[in-house]
Every structure is written in C-alpha cells, then in structure tokens.
Design a protein around this motif. Structure first.
Motif, PDB file in Angstrom:
ATOM      1  N   MET A  69       9.954 -30.911  46.329  1.00  0.00           N
ATOM      2  CA  MET A  69       9.217 -29.981  45.245  1.00  0.00           C
ATOM      3  C   MET A  69       8.896 -28.960  46.182  1.00  0.00           C
ATOM      4  O   MET A  69       9.118 -28.003  45.799  1.00  0.00           O
ATOM      5  N   VAL A  70       8.490 -29.129  47.578  1.00  0.00           N
ATOM      6  CA  VAL A  70       7.986 -28.127  48.505  1.00  0.00           C
ATOM      7  C   VAL A  70       9.199 -27.078  48.711  1.00  0.00           C
ATOM      8  O   VAL A  70       8.925 -26.056  48.692  1.00  0.00           O
ATOM      9  N   VAL A  71      10.199 -27.693  48.959  1.00  0.00           N
ATOM     10  CA  VAL A  71      11.562 -26.916  49.182  1.00  0.00           C
ATOM     11  C   VAL A  71      12.097 -26.096  48.107  1.00  0.00           C
ATOM     12  O   VAL A  71      12.425 -24.879  48.219  1.00  0.00           O
ATOM     13  N   GLN A  72      11.889 -26.858  46.904  1.00  0.00           N
ATOM     14  CA  GLN A  72      12.375 -26.161  45.676  1.00  0.00           C
ATOM     15  C   GLN A  72      11.406 -24.986  45.397  1.00  0.00           C
ATOM     16  O   GLN A  72      12.033 -23.883  45.086  1.00  0.00           O
ATOM     17  N   ALA A  73      10.113 -24.924  45.603  1.00  0.00           N
ATOM     18  CA  ALA A  73       9.067 -23.977  45.298  1.00  0.00           C
ATOM     19  C   ALA A  73       9.492 -22.696  46.473  1.00  0.00           C
ATOM     20  O   ALA A  73       9.176 -21.762  45.975  1.00  0.00           O
ATOM     21  N   ARG A  74       9.778 -23.294  47.447  1.00  0.00           N
ATOM     22  CA  ARG A  74       9.946 -22.269  48.495  1.00  0.00           C
ATOM     23  C   ARG A  74      11.168 -21.295  48.234  1.00  0.00           C
ATOM     24  O   ARG A  74      11.325 -20.251  48.193  1.00  0.00           O
ATOM     25  N   GLN A  75      12.300 -22.230  47.873  1.00  0.00           N
ATOM     26  CA  GLN A  75      13.744 -21.625  47.515  1.00  0.00           C
ATOM     27  C   GLN A  75      13.606 -20.596  46.172  1.00  0.00           C
ATOM     28  O   GLN A  75      13.941 -19.438  46.063  1.00  0.00           O
ATOM     29  N   LEU A  76      12.692 -21.061  45.079  1.00  0.00           N
ATOM     30  CA  LEU A  76      12.076 -20.400  43.953  1.00  0.00           C
ATOM     31  C   LEU A  76      11.360 -18.941  44.347  1.00  0.00           C
ATOM     32  O   LEU A  76      11.843 -17.868  43.701  1.00  0.00           O
ATOM     33  N   ARG A  77      10.578 -19.120  45.244  1.00  0.00           N
ATOM     34  CA  ARG A  77       9.678 -17.715  45.607  1.00  0.00           C
ATOM     35  C   ARG A  77      10.935 -16.979  46.359  1.00  0.00           C
ATOM     36  O   ARG A  77      10.681 -15.787  45.959  1.00  0.00           O
ATOM     37  N   ILE A  78      11.700 -17.488  47.339  1.00  0.00           N
ATOM     38  CA  ILE A  78      12.672 -16.478  47.843  1.00  0.00           C
ATOM     39  C   ILE A  78      13.483 -15.828  46.961  1.00  0.00           C
ATOM     40  O   ILE A  78      13.921 -14.645  47.074  1.00  0.00           O
ATOM     41  N   ALA A  79      14.114 -16.621  45.777  1.00  0.00           N
ATOM     42  CA  ALA A  79      14.796 -15.983  44.996  1.00  0.00           C
ATOM     43  C   ALA A  79      14.305 -15.015  44.036  1.00  0.00           C
ATOM     44  O   ALA A  79      14.806 -13.836  43.839  1.00  0.00           O
ATOM     45  N   ASN A  80      12.951 -15.425  43.800  1.00  0.00           N
ATOM     46  CA  ASN A  80      12.251 -14.266  43.079  1.00  0.00           C
ATOM     47  C   ASN A  80      12.015 -12.815  44.031  1.00  0.00           C
ATOM     48  O   ASN A  80      12.164 -11.653  43.473  1.00  0.00           O
ATOM     49  N   ASP A  81      11.686 -13.263  45.254  1.00  0.00           N
ATOM     50  CA  ASP A  81      11.538 -12.079  46.083  1.00  0.00           C
ATOM     51  C   ASP A  81      12.766 -11.241  46.127  1.00  0.00           C
ATOM     52  O   ASP A  81      12.760  -9.908  46.209  1.00  0.00           O
ATOM     53  N   ASN A  82      13.877 -11.844  46.343  1.00  0.00           N
ATOM     54  CA  ASN A  82      15.238 -11.400  46.511  1.00  0.00           C
ATOM     55  C   ASN A  82      15.607 -10.529  45.453  1.00  0.00           C
ATOM     56  O   ASN A  82      16.111  -9.375  45.360  1.00  0.00           O
ATOM     57  N   GLU A  83      15.209 -10.984  44.083  1.00  0.00           N
ATOM     58  CA  GLU A  83      15.547 -10.157  42.850  1.00  0.00           C
ATOM     59  C   GLU A  83      14.665  -8.880  42.854  1.00  0.00           C
ATOM     60  O   GLU A  83      15.183  -8.068  42.406  1.00  0.00           O
ATOM     61  N   MET A  84      13.447  -9.202  43.205  1.00  0.00           N
ATOM     62  CA  MET A  84      12.660  -7.919  43.295  1.00  0.00           C
ATOM     63  C   MET A  84      13.007  -6.794  44.099  1.00  0.00           C
ATOM     64  O   MET A  84      13.102  -5.804  43.878  1.00  0.00           O
ATOM     65  N   ARG A  85      13.361  -7.325  45.272  1.00  0.00           N
ATOM     66  CA  ARG A  85      13.899  -6.534  46.439  1.00  0.00           C
ATOM     67  C   ARG A  85      15.187  -5.695  45.922  1.00  0.00           C
ATOM     68  O   ARG A  85      15.449  -4.535  46.221  1.00  0.00           O
ATOM     69  N   ALA A  86      15.912  -6.385  45.192  1.00  0.00           N
ATOM     70  CA  ALA A  86      17.427  -5.708  44.693  1.00  0.00           C
ATOM     71  C   ALA A  86      16.886  -4.843  43.502  1.00  0.00           C
ATOM     72  O   ALA A  86      17.775  -3.668  43.570  1.00  0.00           O
ATOM     73  N   SER A  87      16.075  -5.004  42.840  1.00  0.00           N
ATOM     74  CA  SER A  87      15.479  -4.082  41.886  1.00  0.00           C
ATOM     75  C   SER A  87      15.065  -2.748  42.584  1.00  0.00           C
ATOM     76  O   SER A  87      15.406  -1.609  42.117  1.00  0.00           O
ATOM     77  N   GLN A  88      14.260  -3.145  43.507  1.00  0.00           N
ATOM     78  CA  GLN A  88      13.504  -1.748  44.319  1.00  0.00           C
ATOM     79  C   GLN A  88      14.786  -1.117  45.094  1.00  0.00           C
ATOM     80  O   GLN A  88      14.762   0.197  45.084  1.00  0.00           O
ATOM     81  N   LYS A  89      15.741  -1.736  45.434  1.00  0.00           N
ATOM     82  CA  LYS A  89      16.936  -1.028  46.007  1.00  0.00           C
ATOM     83  C   LYS A  89      17.727  -0.147  45.259  1.00  0.00           C
ATOM     84  O   LYS A  89      18.036   0.813  45.579  1.00  0.00           O
ATOM     85  N   GLU A  90      17.699  -0.542  44.010  1.00  0.00           N
ATOM     86  CA  GLU A  90      18.381   0.067  42.995  1.00  0.00           C
ATOM     87  C   GLU A  90      17.672   1.071  42.656  1.00  0.00           C
ATOM     88  O   GLU A  90      18.158   2.606  42.693  1.00  0.00           O
ATOM     89  N   LEU A  91      16.518   1.394  42.685  1.00  0.00           N
ATOM     90  CA  LEU A  91      15.499   2.614  42.416  1.00  0.00           C
ATOM     91  C   LEU A  91      15.700   3.450  43.628  1.00  0.00           C
ATOM     92  O   LEU A  91      15.631   4.723  43.340  1.00  0.00           O
ATOM     93  N   VAL A  92      15.701   2.940  44.808  1.00  0.00           N
ATOM     94  CA  VAL A  92      15.699   3.723  46.097  1.00  0.00           C
ATOM     95  C   VAL A  92      17.142   4.417  45.980  1.00  0.00           C
ATOM     96  O   VAL A  92      17.116   5.860  46.485  1.00  0.00           O
ATOM     97  N   LEU A  93      18.101   3.929  45.606  1.00  0.00           N
ATOM     98  CA  LEU A  93      19.518   4.530  45.836  1.00  0.00           C
ATOM     99  C   LEU A  93      19.623   5.484  44.687  1.00  0.00           C
ATOM    100  O   LEU A  93      20.379   6.524  44.978  1.00  0.00           O
ATOM    101  N   LEU A  94      18.570   5.436  43.672  1.00  0.00           N
ATOM    102  CA  LEU A  94      18.906   6.290  42.641  1.00  0.00           C
ATOM    103  C   LEU A  94      18.244   7.656  43.279  1.00  0.00           C
ATOM    104  O   LEU A  94      18.711   8.917  42.772  1.00  0.00           O
ATOM    105  N   ALA A  95      17.153   7.480  43.827  1.00  0.00           N
ATOM    106  CA  ALA A  95      16.212   8.581  44.399  1.00  0.00           C
ATOM    107  C   ALA A  95      16.990   9.204  45.339  1.00  0.00           C
ATOM    108  O   ALA A  95      17.164  10.563  45.538  1.00  0.00           O
ATOM    109  N   LEU A  96      17.917   8.442  46.209  1.00  0.00           N
ATOM    110  CA  LEU A  96      18.684   8.971  47.319  1.00  0.00           C
ATOM    111  C   LEU A  96      19.978   9.925  46.654  1.00  0.00           C
ATOM    112  O   LEU A  96      20.230  11.031  47.266  1.00  0.00           O
ATOM    113  N   ASP A  97      20.481   9.370  45.518  1.00  0.00           N
ATOM    114  CA  ASP A  97      21.736  10.146  44.930  1.00  0.00           C
ATOM    115  C   ASP A  97      20.967  11.490  44.057  1.00  0.00           C
ATOM    116  O   ASP A  97      21.702  12.498  44.058  1.00  0.00           O
TER     117      ASP A  97
END
Length: 212
Positions: A69-97
């Motif tokens: 359960m601890v490992v699953q919670a950590r994996q879920l947190r990392i997945a959510n963090d990666n998803e958030m960073r991916a969204s932020q990356k798209e916003l930054v790339l739009l600003a660069l363009d």
C-alpha cells in the motif's frame, strides 16, 4: 481515471472476499477432513496448534500488505506529479511559441529582457525534467549533480539558479524530503560550477560560422 482506480483495488477486494469465505468455511472443512468420530473439542485443540504456527505467517503477510500500500501510494503521488508537470510544460511551451503569453505568468523578481525571460522558462523546463527523473529514481544523485554543475557553467544557467532559486525552495518546502534534497543538489552544483571558473557567455558557446 475512476475505472483505473477501481481496477487497482480489485485484487485487494477479491482477496478480502476470499479470506472471509475461507474463514467461514474453515470449521466445516476441518470437520469433513477429520477422522470419523473425532469431536469438536479435539478439532479445537488441533486448530489452536495451527493458529500458533500461523501467527508469524500472518504478521509477515500484514507487513507485505502495508508495504504494498505504501508503494502504491508513492507511485500514485509520482503519477499525479508527472501529470501536473506535463500540463505545466504545455503551458510554458505555449508561452515560448507566443511571446505575448509570457506576461500571463508571474512578473520577474528582477528586471529581465524578453529574450532572457524565454531562456529562463526553458531552463526551468530542463530542471523540472531532471527533478522528475531524480524523484522517480531514474537518475542517481551523482548524475544529477554532474548535470547541474555543467549547466551552471553557462552564464544563463548560473544566473537562472541565483535569481530563481527562491521559487524552487518555496515549492520544495511544501513537498517531500527528496524535493528539498534536489534543491540542495542544485546548490552544490552552483558551488562547484563557481569553483570551475567564470561563466561561459551565450556568444561563446559556438565557434563563428566560416563564410564560404
């Protein structure tokens, strides 16, 4: 997303139902397998013996469940963090363009040219990708430190961390231990880069083009 979460917990639900069924049917199974004429009191003595033997196994199983359960919670947190960073990356790339979108972000703490603001945004993406790789365990600390040291030999990289470090530190304070350690790794990379000597200006990155 909801279906994915249900599928993730489905094996645990099936296991719990199977364990409950086994607990209910165990007495009847013992009665059926027991020799003819054996009484419930004698079966109880046998079951108590097996119960004592099963305590260590139950403890080990419980530890395994908790760890899973601890490992699953950590994996879920990392997945959510990666998803958030991916969204932020798209916003930054739009600003660069579209440079006009840069003013939609927070204003720089110090006066910055339009070109330098775009370079800072790109450097932020570089460090964000390194952070994710470090948190996921893909890139070890030594490699992260070496990459940061090389990056901060450049004028823009060193300038970026000196002027934008406070934002990374404030963000890491709301996160986990590894996030805070990543900031310390970049601090050490800056220290080592300064020991290496002066920065390399952008106009000295490449040799002049040879005219035909």
């Amino acid at each position: 997303m909801r279906n994915v979460k249900l599928l993730r917990w489905l094996p645990w639900l099936v296991g719990a139902i199977a364990l409950l069924a086994l607990t209910i049917l165990a007495p009847f199974a013992m009665k059926w397998w027991a020799p003819t004429g054996m009484k419930w009191g004698e079966l109880a003595d046998v079951s108590q013996t097996y119960s004592a033997m099963s305590i260590p196994l139950s403890g080990a199983a419980l530890v395994g469940v908790v760890w899973s359960m601890v490992v699953q919670a950590r994996q879920l947190r990392i997945a959510n963090d990666n998803e958030m960073r991916a969204s932020q990356k798209e916003l930054v790339l739009l600003a660069l363009d579209d440079p006009e979108l840069l003013v939609c972000w927070d204003p720089p703490a110090t006066p910055t040219t339009h070109a330098r603001a775009r370079q800072y945004a790109y450097y932020n993406l570089i460090l964000s990708s390194w952070r994710v790789e470090y948190l996921n365990g893909t890139t070890p600390e030594a490699t992260t430190l070496r990459s940061g040291r090389v990056l901060m030999r450049g004028e823009i990289g060193r300038e970026f961390w000196k002027t934008r470090r406070f934002g990374w530190e404030a963000y890491s304070a709301t996160r986990g231990r590894k996030d805070r350690h990543f900031v310390r790794i970049m601090d050490e990379a800056l220290r080592l880069a300064e020991l290496d000597g002066p920065t390399t200006p952008p106009d000295q990155y490449f040799a002049p083009s040879v005219q035909p």
